[in-house]
Design a protein around this motif. Structure first.
Motif, mmCIF file in Angstrom:
data_model
loop_
_atom_site.group_PDB
_atom_site.id
_atom_site.type_symbol
_atom_site.label_atom_id
_atom_site.label_comp_id
_atom_site.label_asym_id
_atom_site.label_seq_id
_atom_site.Cartn_x
_atom_site.Cartn_y
_atom_site.Cartn_z
ATOM 1 N N PHE A 149 0.788 -1.236 0.000
ATOM 2 C CA PHE A 149 0.000 0.000 0.000
ATOM 3 C C PHE A 149 0.819 1.286 0.000
ATOM 4 O O PHE A 149 0.246 2.375 -0.093
ATOM 5 C CB PHE A 149 -0.947 -0.004 1.211
ATOM 6 N N GLY A 150 2.138 1.176 0.112
ATOM 7 C CA GLY A 150 2.978 2.369 0.160
ATOM 8 C C GLY A 150 3.819 2.531 -1.086
ATOM 9 O O GLY A 150 3.784 1.704 -2.005
ATOM 10 N N PRO A 151 4.623 3.591 -1.138
ATOM 11 C CA PRO A 151 5.394 3.912 -2.344
ATOM 12 C C PRO A 151 6.558 2.971 -2.628
ATOM 13 O O PRO A 151 7.018 2.885 -3.767
ATOM 14 C CB PRO A 151 5.895 5.334 -2.065
ATOM 15 N N TYR A 152 7.036 2.254 -1.605
ATOM 16 C CA TYR A 152 8.250 1.469 -1.795
ATOM 17 C C TYR A 152 8.019 0.124 -2.464
ATOM 18 O O TYR A 152 8.981 -0.581 -2.781
ATOM 19 C CB TYR A 152 8.970 1.296 -0.452
ATOM 20 N N GLY A 153 6.773 -0.234 -2.696
ATOM 21 C CA GLY A 153 6.485 -1.470 -3.427
ATOM 22 C C GLY A 153 6.262 -1.244 -4.906
ATOM 23 O O GLY A 153 6.037 -2.189 -5.673
ATOM 24 N N ARG A 154 6.325 0.018 -5.338
ATOM 25 C CA ARG A 154 6.033 0.348 -6.733
ATOM 26 C C ARG A 154 7.132 -0.131 -7.679
ATOM 27 O O ARG A 154 8.302 -0.159 -7.318
ATOM 28 C CB ARG A 154 5.879 1.870 -6.894
ATOM 29 N N CYS A 155 6.727 -0.478 -8.866
ATOM 30 C CA CYS A 155 7.675 -0.781 -9.928
ATOM 31 C C CYS A 155 8.520 0.472 -10.189
ATOM 32 O O CYS A 155 7.982 1.583 -10.293
ATOM 33 C CB CYS A 155 6.928 -1.183 -11.198
ATOM 34 N N VAL A 156 9.827 0.305 -10.292
ATOM 35 C CA VAL A 156 10.705 1.465 -10.481
ATOM 36 C C VAL A 156 10.493 2.144 -11.839
ATOM 37 O O VAL A 156 10.958 3.265 -12.059
ATOM 38 C CB VAL A 156 12.200 1.084 -10.337
ATOM 39 N N TYR A 157 9.756 1.451 -12.729
ATOM 40 C CA TYR A 157 9.482 2.030 -14.049
ATOM 41 C C TYR A 157 8.101 2.686 -14.111
ATOM 42 O O TYR A 157 7.661 3.115 -15.175
ATOM 43 C CB TYR A 157 9.601 0.943 -15.121
ATOM 44 N N GLU A 158 7.423 2.749 -12.954
ATOM 45 C CA GLU A 158 6.087 3.343 -12.904
ATOM 46 C C GLU A 158 5.963 4.365 -11.786
ATOM 47 O O GLU A 158 4.880 4.590 -11.253
ATOM 48 C CB GLU A 158 5.021 2.249 -12.720
ATOM 49 N N CYS A 159 7.074 4.977 -11.384
ATOM 50 C CA CYS A 159 7.044 5.964 -10.305
ATOM 51 C C CYS A 159 6.980 7.387 -10.878
ATOM 52 O O CYS A 159 7.119 7.590 -12.081
ATOM 53 C CB CYS A 159 8.290 5.810 -9.423
ATOM 54 N N ASP A 160 6.764 8.344 -9.995
ATOM 55 C CA ASP A 160 6.702 9.743 -10.419
ATOM 56 C C ASP A 160 8.042 10.437 -10.227
ATOM 57 O O ASP A 160 8.123 11.622 -9.948
ATOM 58 C CB ASP A 160 5.603 10.490 -9.654
ATOM 59 N N ASN A 161 9.121 9.690 -10.407
ATOM 60 C CA ASN A 161 10.469 10.238 -10.239
ATOM 61 C C ASN A 161 10.892 11.047 -11.454
ATOM 62 O O ASN A 161 10.529 10.730 -12.592
ATOM 63 C CB ASN A 161 11.474 9.103 -10.019
ATOM 64 N N ASP A 162 11.665 12.116 -11.201
ATOM 65 C CA ASP A 162 12.143 12.940 -12.315
ATOM 66 C C ASP A 162 13.546 13.497 -12.089
ATOM 67 O O ASP A 162 14.007 14.346 -12.840
ATOM 68 C CB ASP A 162 11.163 14.089 -12.590
ATOM 69 N N VAL A 163 14.259 13.026 -11.050
ATOM 70 C CA VAL A 163 15.577 13.578 -10.758
ATOM 71 C C VAL A 163 16.672 12.808 -11.493
ATOM 72 O O VAL A 163 16.499 11.645 -11.854
ATOM 73 C CB VAL A 163 15.864 13.590 -9.242
ATOM 74 N N CYS A 164 17.795 13.461 -11.706
ATOM 75 C CA CYS A 164 18.900 12.876 -12.463
ATOM 76 C C CYS A 164 19.441 11.604 -11.802
ATOM 77 O O CYS A 164 19.623 11.554 -10.584
ATOM 78 C CB CYS A 164 20.050 13.870 -12.578
ATOM 79 N N SER A 165 19.738 10.630 -12.627
ATOM 80 C CA SER A 165 20.387 9.410 -12.135
ATOM 81 C C SER A 165 21.892 9.452 -12.383
ATOM 82 O O SER A 165 22.636 8.645 -11.829
ATOM 83 C CB SER A 165 19.795 8.184 -12.825
ATOM 84 N N ASN A 166 22.336 10.338 -13.233
ATOM 85 C CA ASN A 166 23.765 10.518 -13.487
ATOM 86 C C ASN A 166 24.022 11.977 -13.858
ATOM 87 O O ASN A 166 23.247 12.581 -14.587
ATOM 88 C CB ASN A 166 24.257 9.588 -14.595
ATOM 89 N N GLN A 167 25.106 12.524 -13.298
ATOM 90 C CA GLN A 167 25.399 13.938 -13.526
ATOM 91 C C GLN A 167 26.890 14.181 -13.369
ATOM 92 O O GLN A 167 27.553 13.545 -12.534
ATOM 93 C CB GLN A 167 24.609 14.818 -12.550
ATOM 94 N N VAL A 168 27.411 15.082 -14.174
ATOM 95 C CA VAL A 168 28.805 15.499 -14.053
ATOM 96 C C VAL A 168 28.846 17.002 -13.816
ATOM 97 O O VAL A 168 27.990 17.747 -14.303
ATOM 98 C CB VAL A 168 29.642 15.146 -15.301
ATOM 99 N N VAL A 169 29.840 17.444 -13.049
ATOM 100 C CA VAL A 169 30.041 18.871 -12.778
ATOM 101 C C VAL A 169 31.523 19.168 -12.973
ATOM 102 O O VAL A 169 32.385 18.486 -12.419
ATOM 103 C CB VAL A 169 29.630 19.246 -11.339
#
Length: 429
Positions: A279-299
């Motif tokens: 019933f919570g967010p941690y059981g969701r499929c990682v391909y069906e979440c509302d995530n939008d932050v970078c998974s890889n970044q260089v500075v």
């Protein structure tokens, strides 16, 4: 001021509970006299651990502010977007502040926090725990000793860890920028801060950044995958399966992080974890979440005097948060593999190993983050007890400067340009 420092914990989650543990290890140095948290389970748990009287248990920090000042310091461990208001209010009330990183989610709020702390004459320590890690601190000592000569280039990597990223930045609290902050601020302000620290007072003059969200998108959802891992027929072939990350750990007797995070209102066991995944967010499929932050970044950064630095953050790694660093100097090369520091001397062509002792009570863990957590809270409590802000390595002005670099790096990424650090405006997210 008494050598026994009285603290109030605002935000009794894993970070607040961990810093408060110092009072159990050193009851003669620190005592927890109050807690504020909207979650009954969290505040009651902390109350029980530290025998806090009922009148000092609060559902929100505003109720603490309404009272006469009854402690020396406050540990602010609320969600990132809820840092600014309590920090400003407690500073105005005269409380010294340990503020979990990042300071705030906008540059303007970071500036406001530092300004009010300085004007109010209170100490501010920001939770850049890596500055307090004994081995990483050794890097700073080696640089300052002059052994490697002038620092010419810094190469720094943060391997987030494949399941850590899935837990925190795909399913968890830092997955969505509008609800928390962008990934470079939430996860890697530590690392930009370290580079700024190692630069030794040289000002960053230019900064650029590239990055994106990779893999964790609806387009990459495997055929036949369900929206919930517990109902998924192909879950066994997915490295990001919630069954593997959470349920398997509980079955093996592991109830610490990350399992403890998904059951904030109860002790984790098979039943409570299964319920949380259903019933919570941690059981969701990682391909069906509302995530939008970078998974890889260089500075990339250029500092005064020609010093350059390159930082990489990447989600898809075996190792979790075990930073790797190489610093190239005019007289030698320093390398850090996540465990120890090696220095190669160009003149003698010999290598020297530096591995400081990780001295911290077992309650804080035997290595890594736990050791650094201990040294951070130890430095803050000693600073307050002795009225000596020089004991804090992550004080207001310098920490603000490294935070502003993070905002400028993100501006570079979003605007696809090199940002001149002399620009007066800062990105407001």
């Amino acid at each position: 001021m008494s050598l026994l420092v009285r603290v109030i914990v605002v935000g009794a989650g894993s970070r607040g509970e961990n810093y408060a543990r110092y009072a159990s290890v050193h009851p003669e140095r620190m005592t927890v006299v109050g807690v504020a948290d909207p979650r009954k389970f969290a505040r009651t748990k902390l109350q029980r651990q530290h025998q806090i009287v009922n009148k000092n248990i609060f559902e929100d920090w505003q109720s603490v502010i309404e009272r006469e000042k009854f402690a020396d310091a406050v540990l602010i461990c609320t969600p990132d977007s809820l840092h600014k208001d309590p920090a400003v209010a407690f500073a105005k009330k005269g409380y010294h502040i340990l503020l979990e990183k990042p300071m705030a989610t906008t540059a303007e709020d970071c500036i406001a926090i530092v300004d009010v702390c300085i004007r109010s004459g209170v100490m501010l320590s920001v939770g850049h725990v890596l500055r307090y890690d004994p081995t990483i601190y050794k890097i700073k000592e080696v640089i300052d000793s002059g052994v490697i000569g002038d620092v010419i280039h810094i190469q720094h990597l943060e391997p987030v860890g494949f399941y850590h990223f899935a837990h925190s930045f795909v399913r968890g609290n830092w997955r969505n920028e509008a609800e928390s902050s962008f990934a470079l601020l939430a996860k890697s302000c530590h690392d930009v801060d370290l580079i700024h620290y190692w630069a030794g007072g040289r000002r960053c003059v230019k900064i650029s950044s590239f990055g994106s969200l990779s893999h964790f998108t609806k387009e990459n959802k495997p055929a036949g995958a369900a929206d919930c891992c517990l109902d998924c027929s192909v879950e066994a072939d997915c490295p990001y399966s919630a069954r593997k990350i959470y349920l398997l750990r509980v079955k093996e007797g592991h109830t610490g992080w990350p399992v403890s995070v998904i059951c904030p209102n109860s002790h984790p066991d098979i039943e409570s974890v299964t319920e949380a995944l259903k019933f919570g967010p941690y059981g969701r499929c990682v391909y069906e979440c509302d995530n939008d932050v970078c998974s890889n970044q260089v500075v990339n950064m250029e500092f005064e005097g020609g010093l350059t630095a390159a930082f990489t953050m990447v989600a898809f790694t075996e190792e979790m948060c075990l930073r790797k660093t190489t610093i190239y100097g005019s007289k030698g090369e320093l390398s850090y593999n996540g465990h120890e520091v090696h220095v190669f001397d160009f003149l003698t062509q010999t290598s020297t190993k530096h591995k400081p002792q990780h001295k911290a009570p077992v309650e804080f863990g035997l290595g890594g983050h736990g050791v650094a957590d201990y040294h951070l809270i130890d430095a803050f409590i000693n600073a307050v007890a002795k009225n000596d802000p020089s004991l804090i390595r992550s004080g207001p002005e310098e920490t603000l400067q490294s935070h502003l670099l993070v905002f400028k790096a993100e501006r570079s990424r979003l605007e696809s340009r090199v940002v001149d650090c002399g620009e007066t405006s800062v990105m407001n997210k």
